[in-house]
Design an enzyme around this catalytic site. Structure first.
Site, PDB file in Angstrom:
ATOM      1  N   ARG A 174      15.660   6.049 -16.483  1.00 28.22           N
ATOM      2  CA  ARG A 174      17.023   6.597 -16.422  1.00 28.22           C
ATOM      3  C   ARG A 174      18.046   5.600 -16.971  1.00 28.22           C
ATOM      4  NH1 ARG A 174      16.787  10.897 -11.716  1.00 28.22           N
ATOM      5  NH2 ARG A 174      15.309  12.236 -12.807  1.00 28.22           N
TER       6      ARG A 174
ATOM      7  N   ARG B  71     -14.843  -4.901  18.521  1.00 33.88           N
ATOM      8  CA  ARG B  71     -14.906  -3.937  17.422  1.00 33.88           C
ATOM      9  C   ARG B  71     -14.183  -4.520  16.205  1.00 33.88           C
ATOM     10  NH1 ARG B  71     -17.843  -2.149  20.595  1.00 33.88           N
ATOM     11  NH2 ARG B  71     -18.147   0.019  21.270  1.00 33.88           N
TER      12      ARG B  71
ATOM     13  N   ASP C  32       0.840  -7.743  -2.241  1.00 32.96           N
ATOM     14  CA  ASP C  32       0.449  -9.056  -1.697  1.00 32.96           C
ATOM     15  C   ASP C  32       1.617 -10.032  -1.504  1.00 32.96           C
ATOM     16  OD1 ASP C  32      -2.130  -8.080  -1.815  1.00 32.96           O
ATOM     17  OD2 ASP C  32      -2.582  -9.037  -3.738  1.00 32.96           O
TER      18      ASP C  32
ATOM     19  N   GLN D 189      -3.342   0.610   3.344  1.00 30.57           N
ATOM     20  CA  GLN D 189      -2.133  -0.243   3.298  1.00 30.57           C
ATOM     21  C   GLN D 189      -1.340  -0.045   2.013  1.00 30.57           C
ATOM     22  OE1 GLN D 189      -3.402  -4.458   4.940  1.00 30.57           O
ATOM     23  NE2 GLN D 189      -5.171  -3.277   4.285  1.00 30.57           N
TER      24      GLN D 189
ATOM     25  N   ALA E 256      -0.138 -10.164  17.536  1.00 33.26           N
ATOM     26  CA  ALA E 256      -1.579 -10.492  17.564  1.00 33.26           C
ATOM     27  C   ALA E 256      -1.834 -11.772  18.351  1.00 33.26           C
ATOM     28  CB  ALA E 256      -2.092 -10.662  16.135  1.00 33.26           C
ATOM     29  N   GLU E 257      -2.999 -11.822  18.977  1.00 32.11           N
ATOM     30  CA  GLU E 257      -3.384 -13.015  19.746  1.00 32.11           C
ATOM     31  C   GLU E 257      -3.784 -14.147  18.813  1.00 32.11           C
ATOM     32  OE1 GLU E 257      -3.847  -9.970  21.017  1.00 32.11           O
ATOM     33  OE2 GLU E 257      -2.551 -10.481  22.699  1.00 32.11           O
TER      34      GLU E 257
ATOM     35  N   MET F 214      -5.222  -6.652   3.900  1.00 28.62           N
ATOM     36  CA  MET F 214      -5.325  -7.082   2.488  1.00 28.62           C
ATOM     37  C   MET F 214      -4.474  -8.310   2.238  1.00 28.62           C
ATOM     38  SD  MET F 214      -5.499  -3.736   0.081  1.00 28.62           S
ATOM     39  CE  MET F 214      -7.055  -2.971  -0.283  1.00 28.62           C
ATOM     40  N   GLY F 215      -4.381  -8.692   0.983  1.00 20.50           N
ATOM     41  CA  GLY F 215      -3.564  -9.852   0.611  1.00 20.50           C
ATOM     42  C   GLY F 215      -4.282 -10.780  -0.336  1.00 20.50           C
ATOM     43  N   ARG F 216      -5.512 -10.434  -0.668  1.00 13.92           N
ATOM     44  CA  ARG F 216      -6.324 -11.266  -1.562  1.00 13.92           C
ATOM     45  C   ARG F 216      -6.363 -12.697  -1.022  1.00 13.92           C
ATOM     46  NH1 ARG F 216      -7.749  -9.570  -6.750  1.00 13.92           N
ATOM     47  NH2 ARG F 216      -6.152  -7.990  -6.818  1.00 13.92           N
TER      48      ARG F 216
HETATM   49  O1  F6P Z   1      -3.524  -6.997  -5.158  1.00 13.51           O
HETATM   50  C1  F6P Z   1      -3.443  -5.889  -4.330  1.00 13.51           C
HETATM   51  C2  F6P Z   1      -4.752  -5.671  -3.598  1.00 13.51           C
HETATM   52  O2  F6P Z   1      -4.614  -4.538  -2.780  1.00 13.51           O
HETATM   53  C3  F6P Z   1      -5.258  -6.860  -2.803  1.00 13.51           C
HETATM   54  O3  F6P Z   1      -4.614  -7.016  -1.568  1.00 13.51           O
HETATM   55  C4  F6P Z   1      -6.733  -6.538  -2.708  1.00 13.51           C
HETATM   56  O4  F6P Z   1      -7.485  -7.726  -2.588  1.00 13.51           O
HETATM   57  C5  F6P Z   1      -7.021  -5.874  -4.030  1.00 13.51           C
HETATM   58  O5  F6P Z   1      -5.786  -5.406  -4.531  1.00 13.51           O
HETATM   59  C6  F6P Z   1      -8.004  -4.740  -3.952  1.00 13.51           C
HETATM   60  O6  F6P Z   1      -8.256  -4.318  -5.250  1.00 13.51           O
HETATM   61  P1  F6P Z   1      -9.003  -2.959  -5.627  1.00 13.51           P
HETATM   62  O7  F6P Z   1      -8.065  -1.831  -5.364  1.00 13.51           O
HETATM   63  O8  F6P Z   1      -9.314  -3.123  -7.074  1.00 13.51           O
HETATM   64  O9  F6P Z   1     -10.208  -2.888  -4.743  1.00 13.51           O
END
Ligand code: F6P
Length: 327
Positions: free
Chosen positions: A29, A251, A132, A259, A191-192, A174-176
């Site tokens: 836009r 568990r 991330d 996410q 969280a604990e 997640m977060g790599r």
């Molecule tokens: O970089 C975003 C992310 O969701 C990471 O947190 C995760 O490690 C990765 O991508 C997962 O990738 P894919 O969708 O290729 O499995």
């Protein structure tokens, strides 16, 4: 130096992030408002190589600001890592007379954009699209806030069942290799224990925590583990705790791609919209080779090289506070 742009291209690449659509909408836009034609390149660098270019108009981006994912699709392209692949991509960019590009994605996208800019001479700016939050030069990335909220909402539900059965839940987020999601989600759900890649000595503390747990009469526990944790993932750590404390009812829940989906939060929509607008305006002003973002409320422009190589450190104080609050 300000330049006259006729045709710009926009694409999304790498892991999708909620808010990418709001960014695409803003780019399209703003460009139209500035009398610039816009092409969407589908499937990121893959589509650049395989000529998946499509002209976008104002209507193409109607009713997408609230949608997760990306209307332009996303992909990770091995072909683009080769000189031959990039030569084909550049050929297609020239065919469509593209004279500037907006690349939306994470570190991998920026690494590609840097090479592409050098090899083609076409001005490129980047917008940080990844859940991330691991991109240097911006306080927040597009999608991060939504991912935090998605994880917190899911874990609140897990708490109910953890409480009912008096169980220990290991929840993997997640977060790599980066702990932004883990640390902030851990703090937000109370969280604990929080295990993130940046802090390496935590397994021992985790075991100590369960040793003392008996005397502290805690009914249930939530342990957050970031997927890139160096001392093991949620399954490994749960197994170790189970072996050491067989009386605990444990568990594991891996939140995974839930996410990354869903409607972006207001925060992500605003960030994406502002950055999409700025991307076009900065290209118009002749800026190139920069990753855009916001630092303390101000627009930031970080050279691609720095955005890829440098690292924004986590607030370790927050980790200490989270420990205090989980006593
Ligand atoms: O970089 C975003 C992310 O969701 C990471 O947190 C995760 O490690 C990765 O991508 C997962 O990738 P894919 O969708 O290729 O499995």
């Amino acid at each position: 130096m300000p330049s006259t742009l006729k045709n710009i291209a926009v694409f999304t690449s790498g892991g999708d992030a909620p808010g990418m659509n709001a960014a695409i909408r803003a780019v399209v836009r703003t460009a139209i408002h500035e009398d610039i034609n816009v092409f969407g390149i589908y499937r990121g660098y893959y589509g650049m190589i395989h000529d998946e270019f499509k002209a976008l108009d104002s209507f193409s981006v109607a009713n997408i600001i609230q949608r997760g994912g990306t209307i332009l699709k996303s992909a990770r392209s091995e072909e683009f890592r080769t000189a031959e692949g990039r030569a084909l991509a550049i050929q297609n960019l020239r065919k469509h007379k593209i004279d500037a590009i907006v690349a939306i994605g994470g570190n991998g996208t920026y690494a590609g954009a840097q090479l592409l800019g050098e090899e083609s001479g076409i001005p490129i700016v980047g917008l940080p699209g990844t859940i991330d939050n691991d991109i240097y030069g911006t306080d927040f990335t597009i999608g991060y806030d939504t991912a935090l909220n998605n994880a917190v909402n899911a874990i609140d539900k897990i708490r109910d069942t953890a409480d009912a059965h008096e169980r220990v839940f290991f929840v993997e987020v997640m977060g790599r290799d980066s702990g932004f999601i883990g640390l902030n989600v851990g703090m937000a759900v109370g969280a604990e224990s929080i295990l993130i890649p940046e802090i390496y000595d935590d397994k021992e503390k985790l075991l100590e925590y369960f040793k003392s747990k008996n005397t502290r009469q805690k009914l249930f526990s939530i342990v957050i583990v970031t997927e890139g944790n160096k001392e093991g993932n949620a399954l490994d750590l749960a197994e170790e705790v189970r072996t050491n404390f067989p009386y605990l009812d444990i568990r594991v829940s891996i939140l995974g791609h839930i996410q990354r989906g869903g409607s972006p939060t207001a925060g992500d929509r605003l960030l994406a919209s502002k950055l999409g607008y700025e991307a076009v305006m900065q290209l118009k002003q002749g800026n190139r080779g920069k990753a855009l973002g916001y630092r303390k409320g101000e627009l930031s422009q970080t050279p691609f090289q720095d955005a890829i190589q440098e690292y924004d450190h986590l607030d370790k104080n927050l980790w200490k506070v989270a420990r205090v609050l989980s006593l």
